[in-house]
Design a protein around this motif. Structure first.
Motif, PDB file in Angstrom:
ATOM      1  N   LEU A   1      40.236  37.359  45.479  1.00  0.00           N
ATOM      2  CA  LEU A   1      40.617  38.258  46.568  1.00  0.00           C
ATOM      3  C   LEU A   1      39.576  39.361  46.717  1.00  0.00           C
ATOM      4  O   LEU A   1      39.181  39.740  47.827  1.00  0.00           O
ATOM      5  N   GLY A   2      39.107  39.866  45.562  1.00  0.00           N
ATOM      6  CA  GLY A   2      38.078  40.900  45.613  1.00  0.00           C
ATOM      7  C   GLY A   2      36.819  40.394  46.298  1.00  0.00           C
ATOM      8  O   GLY A   2      36.216  41.092  47.120  1.00  0.00           O
ATOM      9  N   MET A   3      36.426  39.156  45.983  1.00  0.00           N
ATOM     10  CA  MET A   3      35.228  38.596  46.600  1.00  0.00           C
ATOM     11  C   MET A   3      35.442  38.413  48.100  1.00  0.00           C
ATOM     12  O   MET A   3      34.571  38.743  48.910  1.00  0.00           O
TER      13      MET A   3
ATOM     14  N   ILE B   1      37.820  48.009  47.495  1.00  0.00           N
ATOM     15  CA  ILE B   1      38.181  46.647  47.085  1.00  0.00           C
ATOM     16  C   ILE B   1      39.235  46.699  45.981  1.00  0.00           C
ATOM     17  O   ILE B   1      40.252  46.010  46.011  1.00  0.00           O
TER      18      ILE B   1
ATOM     19  N   PRO C   1      29.781  49.500  55.517  1.00  0.00           N
ATOM     20  CA  PRO C   1      28.613  48.641  55.782  1.00  0.00           C
ATOM     21  C   PRO C   1      27.892  49.002  57.076  1.00  0.00           C
ATOM     22  O   PRO C   1      26.685  48.782  57.187  1.00  0.00           O
TER      23      PRO C   1
ATOM     24  N   LEU D   1      36.309  49.860  53.726  1.00  0.00           N
ATOM     25  CA  LEU D   1      35.674  48.562  53.542  1.00  0.00           C
ATOM     26  C   LEU D   1      34.879  48.159  54.778  1.00  0.00           C
ATOM     27  O   LEU D   1      33.807  47.577  54.668  1.00  0.00           O
TER      28      LEU D   1
ATOM     29  N   ASN E   1      48.141  42.554  45.179  1.00  0.00           N
ATOM     30  CA  ASN E   1      48.435  41.573  44.143  1.00  0.00           C
ATOM     31  C   ASN E   1      49.328  42.069  43.015  1.00  0.00           C
ATOM     32  O   ASN E   1      49.931  41.266  42.335  1.00  0.00           O
TER      33      ASN E   1
ATOM     34  N   SER F   1      34.146  40.184  53.542  1.00  0.00           N
ATOM     35  CA  SER F   1      34.569  40.681  54.855  1.00  0.00           C
ATOM     36  C   SER F   1      33.805  41.952  55.194  1.00  0.00           C
ATOM     37  O   SER F   1      33.445  42.190  56.345  1.00  0.00           O
ATOM     38  N   SER F   2      33.549  42.751  54.167  1.00  0.00           N
ATOM     39  CA  SER F   2      32.752  43.963  54.377  1.00  0.00           C
ATOM     40  C   SER F   2      31.320  43.594  54.757  1.00  0.00           C
ATOM     41  O   SER F   2      30.726  44.183  55.673  1.00  0.00           O
TER      42      SER F   2
ATOM     43  N   PHE G   1      40.635  45.893  39.019  1.00  0.00           N
ATOM     44  CA  PHE G   1      39.299  45.786  38.413  1.00  0.00           C
ATOM     45  C   PHE G   1      38.975  47.085  37.681  1.00  0.00           C
ATOM     46  O   PHE G   1      38.299  47.966  38.224  1.00  0.00           O
TER      47      PHE G   1
ATOM     48  N   ALA H   1      46.111  39.190  36.569  1.00  0.00           N
ATOM     49  CA  ALA H   1      45.326  38.214  37.300  1.00  0.00           C
ATOM     50  C   ALA H   1      46.168  36.996  37.630  1.00  0.00           C
ATOM     51  O   ALA H   1      45.861  36.257  38.542  1.00  0.00           O
TER      52      ALA H   1
ATOM     53  N   PHE I   1      33.393  40.616  39.346  1.00  0.00           N
ATOM     54  CA  PHE I   1      34.746  40.178  39.650  1.00  0.00           C
ATOM     55  C   PHE I   1      35.300  39.268  38.569  1.00  0.00           C
ATOM     56  O   PHE I   1      36.180  38.484  38.781  1.00  0.00           O
TER      57      PHE I   1
ATOM     58  N   ARG J   1      35.154  31.443  37.822  1.00  0.00           N
ATOM     59  CA  ARG J   1      33.934  32.222  38.068  1.00  0.00           C
ATOM     60  C   ARG J   1      33.004  31.466  38.987  1.00  0.00           C
ATOM     61  O   ARG J   1      32.308  32.056  39.803  1.00  0.00           O
TER      62      ARG J   1
ATOM     63  N   VAL K   1      46.549  34.535  45.417  1.00  0.00           N
ATOM     64  CA  VAL K   1      45.103  34.451  45.190  1.00  0.00           C
ATOM     65  C   VAL K   1      44.789  35.354  44.009  1.00  0.00           C
ATOM     66  O   VAL K   1      45.205  36.509  43.995  1.00  0.00           O
ATOM     67  N   VAL K   2      44.049  34.835  43.030  1.00  0.00           N
ATOM     68  CA  VAL K   2      43.779  35.666  41.855  1.00  0.00           C
ATOM     69  C   VAL K   2      42.861  36.828  42.236  1.00  0.00           C
ATOM     70  O   VAL K   2      42.104  36.742  43.216  1.00  0.00           O
ATOM     71  N   ASN K   3      42.921  37.885  41.432  1.00  0.00           N
ATOM     72  CA  ASN K   3      42.196  39.118  41.762  1.00  0.00           C
ATOM     73  C   ASN K   3      40.719  38.928  42.042  1.00  0.00           C
ATOM     74  O   ASN K   3      40.225  39.424  43.059  1.00  0.00           O
ATOM     75  N   PRO K   4      39.966  38.223  41.170  1.00  0.00           N
ATOM     76  CA  PRO K   4      38.521  38.137  41.439  1.00  0.00           C
ATOM     77  C   PRO K   4      38.223  37.492  42.778  1.00  0.00           C
ATOM     78  O   PRO K   4      37.319  37.902  43.497  1.00  0.00           O
TER      79      PRO K   4
ATOM     80  N   LEU L   1      37.237  40.199  49.980  1.00  0.00           N
ATOM     81  CA  LEU L   1      37.164  41.521  50.620  1.00  0.00           C
ATOM     82  C   LEU L   1      35.716  41.974  50.737  1.00  0.00           C
ATOM     83  O   LEU L   1      35.293  42.496  51.770  1.00  0.00           O
ATOM     84  N   PHE L   2      34.954  41.753  49.640  1.00  0.00           N
ATOM     85  CA  PHE L   2      33.548  42.146  49.690  1.00  0.00           C
ATOM     86  C   PHE L   2      32.836  41.415  50.824  1.00  0.00           C
ATOM     87  O   PHE L   2      32.056  41.996  51.575  1.00  0.00           O
TER      88      PHE L   2
ATOM     89  N   VAL M   1      43.084  45.066  46.378  1.00  0.00           N
ATOM     90  CA  VAL M   1      43.550  43.988  45.505  1.00  0.00           C
ATOM     91  C   VAL M   1      44.718  44.472  44.658  1.00  0.00           C
ATOM     92  O   VAL M   1      45.702  43.747  44.462  1.00  0.00           O
TER      93      VAL M   1
END
Lengths: 643, 213
Positions: free
Chosen positions: B36-38, A189, A227, A223, A197, B43-44, A117, B24, A4, B186, B31-34, B40-41, A193
């Motif tokens: 938001l991506g985290m 994902i 899992p 998503l 965004n 939540s999964s 990404f 970004a 990420f 990061r 919320v920056v992309n990384p 989402l991950f 995003v």
């Protein structure tokens, strides 16, 4: 997890074992590209290849069943064929095709230069490809999956299954599904995003094209569904290899738990497969009816409603398992409920076509075919939600007919509509319309010839997943018809492939907006440049591109605005392409090896799981750790590179 | 005057990252992309753990259990201590983040290493627990309690282990001077993951150890 970190600052020097790839064209660039459009084409090509493979499996199944006492396949080969047909069509055709379209068109429709990404996107593709090859490698290494695409435990999990399901089939299946889950989760994902965004200024959620909306719903479903199946796969893996007793009733385990977990994934999966088709149809119908989509917000909200309700109906796959009258009544009702938003959508599509200046192009035909076939499939679905009738129909060919009407009639017709609609945008050439229409009619006829009689053979009692039958049940003639139909479908597919190859060289060059389209992807050249939009568009309305081309005069008549559109205006089009600043100063992410490196490590973990051989872990972990580490340190965009 | 204006205009925007075309900065959600991506991950991942926790609840007191029961094997004071240490690692993670945000790299290195060590202590406790339970006759294949206990806590342990490797890599980068104040985003993303793993443990600890049969 440094996947990420796309926005890492550029400054510090990096350890590089692999030199950063530079080329963005040519053969080698396909392995390292981070361009969402190229990745989309790779997804599409891979999915089409698997579509052919899955189709061949279907043909073998149909040949075996063409007449009574078929001898084309043995019983165990037949098991492998229907397992691989289902697995392939769901995981390696349906989902990748949706991701292909989503990857190409979500950024274009929301006015973004790229996805959120880019390297994760690339990684997802390689994982799906390697995951697919991994499952198929079972044919070479001790047994392809043979427990059905639903892999019911304890058939697939218990030690008993070594007798009924010899070999490593279920192992390959279990590990393969986990791999494919990793791929589809990364795509999900990325899509969410990107949509949340990266919309262009003014592109509010309620101005987004319906296809993008449906892909957003699909991404959320993916998503949250993947899992759950992954957890079930892990339990099956432990049951098979470490003598745990998750699903073995004699040791206190519960076989129903597997079915709950599987269908809690499996039913949302149905909507993961069908919603992209619905989105494509919602794009195609307005364009060729020359009317805005009827009831845009209703279409969007019914899509979201389907996304929610899809979670509340999983146990309708389990009516025959003895859940008890209260549970099955509740799930019967919720299943009927989900027909409402689906029906609403169908009325919206009909309302869009109604009174429109309809142009029957191939894409339009496939969309209309989608509505008709999907409606039939939906209606037989309502029959299943009635518990007493389901108890009769379950595990007969009636069910097979139902889900092929929904998934083939829905997903595949929708996807073919998308192919003919968007092909000029992707490849800059038009597909041949005459061949296309022939493809459509052959597919429609073949489809109905194959799957309609299945309703009848199902109702007169032919069970599914049975590899042969005796003469005299009244199934012979109908089965023969189905087999003939399957070959007509194969012919239609072949015709489509011929069309693709033929028009790759001979097809007429497509203008940027050949269909007089409505959404932003038609505002840029065909195929689009790597940076998509020379100037990020400012969106002022739903169907923004249409509103830039047309206005109303004093009498309320539609007037074409040549200046805004540059559609048939060759001069304006040249102006866009030659625009002095087009593409300059736009930083695009640089190509990278590492997504491929990390993805290449994953199948080794799969083989380690299948053969319980720790030596496979070594190369796998080395590739993954090295790849992730280098990926994390590598900047998203190489300094000094400009297009 | 003009020179100052010029200089001001040329000051790079903070943080000094170029527009990569992946937007970004200046996002719709704020919320920056990384990150938001985290989110989402994670939540999964909630559903992933949710499936195993439900399985454990279904299986821990099945009728025909053989072997030790939860009451036989659990040493709740011991696990409480290791759990407390894991929770403290969330605190040190917060301190690490705030250090790097303020550019105090030495403190950052200390706190990130402390976080990794606390995590490792927890894993050590888990290894001890597992060997102890096995000695008392609870194995993967002993009962559905054993199966669901080991798989659920083991997968959580695997998550913690991935986190530890991640944290140590960040520490290593900081030691080489490749991790600076500008990289705090990061650390934030890594922190999200780490806090999530801790929160999940609170749920697991409550469900497995604290809720009586």
């Amino acid at each position: 997890m440094s996947t990420f970190t796309e926005t890492a600052p550029l400054a510090p020097p990096r350890p590089l074992i692999l030199r950063r790839p530079k080329s963005t064209t040519g053969f080698s660039s396909w392995f390292t590209t981070v361009d969402h459009k190229k990745i989309a084409i790779m997804y599409g090509g891979t999915a089409l290849a698997f579509f052919v493979v899955g189709g061949i499996e279907a043909l073998l199944i149909r040949l075996q069943l063409a007449g009574p006492n078929g001898t084309v396949l043995t019983a165990s080969q037949y098991n492998t064929m229907f397992t691989m047909h289902g697995t392939t069509m769901v995981f390696l055709v349906g989902m990748p095709l949706a991701v292909a379209f989503g990857n190409y068109f979500i950024p274009l429709q929301i006015g973004a230069r790229d996805v959120a990404f880019p390297r994760l996107n690339m990684f997802g593709y390689w994982v799906v490809l390697f995951g697919g090859l991994f499952i198929y490698s079972g044919f070479l290494f001790g047994g392809a999956p043979n427990g059905g695409w639903f892999g019911y435990a304890p058939l697939t999990s218990s030690p008993l299954s070594t007798g009924t399901l010899p070999g490593h089939g279920p192992d390959f299946w279990v590990a393969g599904i986990v791999l494919l889950g990793i791929g589809s989760t990364s795509a999900a994902i990325n899509f969410i995003v990107t949509v949340l965004n990266m919309r262009a200024p003014g592109m509010t959620l309620m101005r987004m094209p319906v296809f993008t909306w449906m892909m957003l719903v699909v991404a959320f479903l993916t998503l949250f569904a993947m899992p759950i199946v992954t957890s079930a796969m892990i339990m099956v893996f432990f049951d098979r290899n470490f003598d745990t007793t998750f699903f073995l009733a004699s040791q206190g385990g519960d076989p129903l738990l597997y079915q709950h977990l599987f269908w809690l994934f499996g039913h949302p999966e149905v909507y993961i497969l069908i919603l992209p088709g619905m989105g494509i149809v919602s794009e195609v119908l307005p364009v060729y009816s020359r009317k805005p989509l009827f009831g845009y917000s209703v279409v969007v909200f019914s899509g979201i409603a389907i996304g929610f309700l899809g979670w509340g109906v999983w146990a309708h796959h389990m009516f025959a398992t003895g859940l008890g009258p209260v549970a099955i009544s509740a799930f019967g009702l919720s299943t009927m409920l989900i027909a409402i938003p689906t029906g609403v959508k169908i009325f919206n599509w009909l309302g869009t076509v109604y009174g429109g200046a309809v142009k029957l192009t191939t894409a339009m035909l496939f969309s209309l075919g989608f509505i008709a076939m999907f409606t039939l499939g939906g209606l037989s679905g309502v029959l299943h939600s009635i518990v007493p009738s389901d108890t009769q129909q379950t595990d007969t060919y009636f069910v097979v007919a139902h889900f092929h009407y929904v998934l083939f009639g829905g997903l595949i017709f929708g996807v073919f509509s998308g192919f003919f609609y968007w092909w000029p945008k992707i490849f800059g050439r038009m597909l041949d319309e005459r061949m296309g229409k022939l493809t459509f009619w052959a597919m429609l006829i073949g489809f109905n010839l194959t799957f309609f009689p299945m309703h009848i053979v199902g109702l007169v009692g032919m069970p599914r997943r049975t590899y042969t039958y005796e003469p005299g049940y009244g199934w012979d003639m109908l089965n023969l018809l189905e087999t003939i139909g399957a070959f007509v479908i194969a012919l239609a597919t072949l015709l489509f492939l011929v069309n693709v190859i033929y028009t790759a060289r001979r097809g007429p060059i497509a203008s940027s907006d050949p269909w007089d389209g409505r959404s932003l992807e038609w505002s840029i050249s065909s195929p689009p440049p790597e940076y998509n939009f020379a100037d990020v568009p400012r969106v002022e309305a739903r169907d923004d591109w249409w509103h830039r081309k047309y206005t109303e005069d004093a009498d309320g008549r539609l007037v074409h605005l040549p200046a805004g559109g540059a559609v048939d205006d060759a001069e304006a089009e040249v102006a866009i392409v030659d625009d002095a600043h087009a593409g300059h100063g736009i930083h695009m992410p640089s190509p990278s090896f590492y997504p491929l490196v990390v993805a290449a490590g994953l199948p080794f973990l799969g083989y380690a799981a299948v053969f319980l051989n720790p030596w496979f872990l070594v190369p796998g972990l080395v590739l993954i750790l090295f790849g992730v580490y280098a990926w994390g340190l590598e900047p998203g965009t190489e300094p000094g590179t400009e297009h | 005057m003009a020179a100052i204006e010029q200089a001001e205009r040329e000051l790079p925007a903070v943080p000094p990252a170029a527009d990569h075309g992946n937007g970004a900065h200046d996002t719709h959600t704020g919320v920056v992309n990384p990150k938001l991506g985290m989110w989402l991950f994670l939540s999964s991942d909630c559903l992933f753990f949710g499936a195993f926790i439900s399985t454990f609840l279904l299986y821990r007191d099945r009728g025909n259990q053989k072997g030790p029961t939860p009451a036989d094997v659990f040493n709740i004071p011991f696990t409480s201590v290791t759990s407390f240490i894991l929770l403290m690692s969330s605190l040190t993670m917060v301190l690490a983040l705030s250090s790097i945000q303020r550019g105090e790299m030495r403190r950052f290195r200390i706190w990130i290493m402390a976080t990794a060590l606390f995590g490792a202590t927890f894993i050590g406790g888990q290894i001890f627990e597992f060997t102890e339970f096995t000695r008392q006759g609870l194995n993967l294949d002993t009962s559905t309690f054993g199966s669901s206990f080991y798989v659920l806590t083991g997968l959580h342990g695997a998550h913690v282990t991935v986190g530890i490797v991640w944290l140590i890599s960040l520490w290593g980068l900081a030691m080489q001077g490749r991790m600076t104040q500008a990289d705090s985003e990061r650390i934030e993303v890594a922190g999200l993951y780490w806090h999530f793993v801790d929160v999940v443990w609170i749920v697991i600890f409550t469900v497995i150890y604290l809720i009586p049969k």
